[in-house]
Write a protein that holds these residues in place. Sequence first.
Motif, PDB file in Angstrom:
ATOM      1  N   MET A 135      63.965   6.871 -42.542  1.00 15.38           N
ATOM      2  CA  MET A 135      63.353   5.364 -41.766  1.00 15.38           C
ATOM      3  C   MET A 135      61.960   5.703 -41.379  1.00 15.38           C
ATOM      4  SD  MET A 135      65.501   3.319 -42.978  1.00 15.38           S
ATOM      5  CE  MET A 135      64.776   1.721 -42.141  1.00 15.38           C
ATOM      6  N   MET A 136      61.165   6.719 -41.856  1.00 14.67           N
ATOM      7  CA  MET A 136      59.743   7.057 -41.388  1.00 14.67           C
ATOM      8  C   MET A 136      58.952   5.849 -41.567  1.00 14.67           C
ATOM      9  SD  MET A 136      56.492   7.976 -41.617  1.00 14.67           S
ATOM     10  CE  MET A 136      56.339   8.545 -43.576  1.00 14.67           C
ATOM     11  N   MET A 150      53.538  24.480 -41.583  1.00 16.76           N
ATOM     12  CA  MET A 150      54.359  23.338 -41.237  1.00 16.76           C
ATOM     13  C   MET A 150      55.812  23.482 -41.767  1.00 16.76           C
ATOM     14  SD  MET A 150      54.513  20.423 -39.739  1.00 16.76           S
ATOM     15  CE  MET A 150      53.145  21.097 -38.973  1.00 16.76           C
ATOM     16  N   PRO A 151      56.833  23.199 -40.879  1.00 12.78           N
ATOM     17  CA  PRO A 151      58.139  23.371 -41.162  1.00 12.78           C
ATOM     18  C   PRO A 151      58.367  22.421 -42.360  1.00 12.78           C
ATOM     19  CG  PRO A 151      57.609  22.141 -39.072  1.00 12.78           C
ATOM     20  CD  PRO A 151      56.481  22.535 -39.481  1.00 12.78           C
ATOM     21  N   ASP A 152      59.181  22.950 -43.330  1.00 13.63           N
ATOM     22  CA  ASP A 152      59.933  22.319 -44.252  1.00 13.63           C
ATOM     23  C   ASP A 152      60.851  21.548 -44.046  1.00 13.63           C
ATOM     24  OD1 ASP A 152      60.085  21.812 -47.038  1.00 13.63           O
ATOM     25  OD2 ASP A 152      61.165  23.394 -47.607  1.00 13.63           O
ATOM     26  N   ILE A 153      60.811  20.298 -43.726  1.00 11.69           N
ATOM     27  CA  ILE A 153      61.837  19.163 -43.250  1.00 11.69           C
ATOM     28  C   ILE A 153      61.611  18.131 -44.090  1.00 11.69           C
ATOM     29  CG2 ILE A 153      60.151  18.465 -41.412  1.00 11.69           C
ATOM     30  CD1 ILE A 153      63.007  18.007 -39.884  1.00 11.69           C
ATOM     31  N   LEU A 154      62.577  17.424 -44.626  1.00 13.43           N
ATOM     32  CA  LEU A 154      62.593  16.289 -45.481  1.00 13.43           C
ATOM     33  C   LEU A 154      62.245  15.066 -44.543  1.00 13.43           C
ATOM     34  CD1 LEU A 154      63.144  14.666 -47.964  1.00 13.43           C
ATOM     35  CD2 LEU A 154      65.702  14.513 -47.512  1.00 13.43           C
ATOM     36  N   VAL A 155      61.298  14.416 -44.937  1.00 13.29           N
ATOM     37  CA  VAL A 155      60.930  12.752 -44.372  1.00 13.29           C
ATOM     38  C   VAL A 155      60.907  11.816 -45.453  1.00 13.29           C
ATOM     39  CG1 VAL A 155      58.995  11.812 -43.264  1.00 13.29           C
ATOM     40  CG2 VAL A 155      59.329  14.182 -42.855  1.00 13.29           C
ATOM     41  N   THR A 156      61.664  11.028 -45.015  1.00 17.27           N
ATOM     42  CA  THR A 156      61.957   9.889 -46.176  1.00 17.27           C
ATOM     43  C   THR A 156      61.854   8.334 -45.547  1.00 17.27           C
ATOM     44  OG1 THR A 156      63.321   8.955 -47.748  1.00 17.27           O
ATOM     45  CG2 THR A 156      64.580   9.935 -45.908  1.00 17.27           C
ATOM     46  N   ASN A 166      69.164   6.086 -46.167  1.00 13.65           N
ATOM     47  CA  ASN A 166      70.155   7.239 -46.763  1.00 13.65           C
ATOM     48  C   ASN A 166      69.404   8.120 -47.527  1.00 13.65           C
ATOM     49  OD1 ASN A 166      72.410   5.630 -45.619  1.00 13.65           O
ATOM     50  ND2 ASN A 166      71.925   4.121 -46.996  1.00 13.65           N
ATOM     51  N   ILE A 167      70.036   9.546 -47.384  1.00 16.25           N
ATOM     52  CA  ILE A 167      69.864  10.471 -48.237  1.00 16.25           C
ATOM     53  C   ILE A 167      70.916  10.665 -49.237  1.00 16.25           C
ATOM     54  CG2 ILE A 167      68.962  13.021 -48.459  1.00 16.25           C
ATOM     55  CD1 ILE A 167      68.004  12.685 -45.486  1.00 16.25           C
ATOM     56  N   PRO A 168      70.657  10.548 -50.610  1.00 14.42           N
ATOM     57  CA  PRO A 168      71.586  10.658 -51.601  1.00 14.42           C
ATOM     58  C   PRO A 168      72.381  11.867 -51.340  1.00 14.42           C
ATOM     59  CG  PRO A 168      69.810   9.753 -52.520  1.00 14.42           C
ATOM     60  CD  PRO A 168      69.389  10.182 -51.176  1.00 14.42           C
ATOM     61  N   ALA A 176      53.233   7.960 -36.648  1.00 15.35           N
ATOM     62  CA  ALA A 176      54.412   8.303 -37.532  1.00 15.35           C
ATOM     63  C   ALA A 176      55.606   8.073 -36.905  1.00 15.35           C
ATOM     64  CB  ALA A 176      54.243   9.495 -38.550  1.00 15.35           C
ATOM     65  N   TYR A 177      56.763   7.433 -37.123  1.00  8.83           N
ATOM     66  CA  TYR A 177      57.891   7.521 -36.587  1.00  8.83           C
ATOM     67  C   TYR A 177      59.042   7.113 -37.417  1.00  8.83           C
ATOM     68  CZ  TYR A 177      57.315   2.233 -36.955  1.00  8.83           C
ATOM     69  OH  TYR A 177      57.231   0.964 -37.123  1.00  8.83           O
ATOM     70  N   GLY A 178      60.193   7.651 -36.905  1.00  7.87           N
ATOM     71  CA  GLY A 178      61.432   7.701 -37.530  1.00  7.87           C
ATOM     72  C   GLY A 178      62.624   8.075 -36.862  1.00  7.87           C
ATOM     73  N   THR A 179      63.771   8.467 -37.387  1.00  9.91           N
ATOM     74  CA  THR A 179      64.925   8.815 -36.860  1.00  9.91           C
ATOM     75  C   THR A 179      65.103  10.308 -37.408  1.00  9.91           C
ATOM     76  OG1 THR A 179      65.628   6.384 -36.865  1.00  9.91           O
ATOM     77  CG2 THR A 179      67.334   8.219 -36.523  1.00  9.91           C
ATOM     78  N   ALA A 180      65.156  11.095 -36.375  1.00 11.50           N
ATOM     79  CA  ALA A 180      65.604  12.713 -36.704  1.00 11.50           C
ATOM     80  C   ALA A 180      67.296  12.611 -36.743  1.00 11.50           C
ATOM     81  CB  ALA A 180      65.268  13.473 -35.474  1.00 11.50           C
ATOM     82  N   VAL A 181      67.615  13.319 -37.847  1.00  9.48           N
ATOM     83  CA  VAL A 181      68.970  13.368 -38.145  1.00  9.48           C
ATOM     84  C   VAL A 181      69.433  14.993 -38.303  1.00  9.48           C
ATOM     85  CG1 VAL A 181      69.305  11.176 -38.982  1.00  9.48           C
ATOM     86  CG2 VAL A 181      68.873  13.087 -40.636  1.00  9.48           C
TER      87      VAL A 181
END
Length: 106
Positions: A81-82, A1-7, A11-13, A98-103
């Motif tokens: 915003m997951m 599985m790809p290593d991608i931040l999901v929060t 905002n990501i500090p 599961a839904y959110g905004t890809a950045v």
Amino acid sequence: MPDILVTTTENIPGRQYEVIGEVFGLTTQSKNLIRNIGASLKNVVGGEIRDYTNMLDEARNVAVDRLRQNAVNMGADAVVMMRFDSGSIGTDMQSVAAYGTAVKFI
């Protein structure tokens, strides 16, 4: 599985990013007939129905994995915003999104 931040935060500090777009992961799962009978019996006496709890836990994990893969396919570095949404289909199936905004990081 790809290593991608999901929060779940907006905002990501310490990071700036541009929005790519919406992203989601979806799964629908059910348990087998034998476990459904066991769950029905548990429904009579009350208490946690562990098979269904495990099914929902697995469904959430699958949905997030698919969300991550879809975000990677869009070229995203993270998802902000997951959120989860779920619903029943019939008496023994559960759908989880599961839904959110890809950045993309700048």
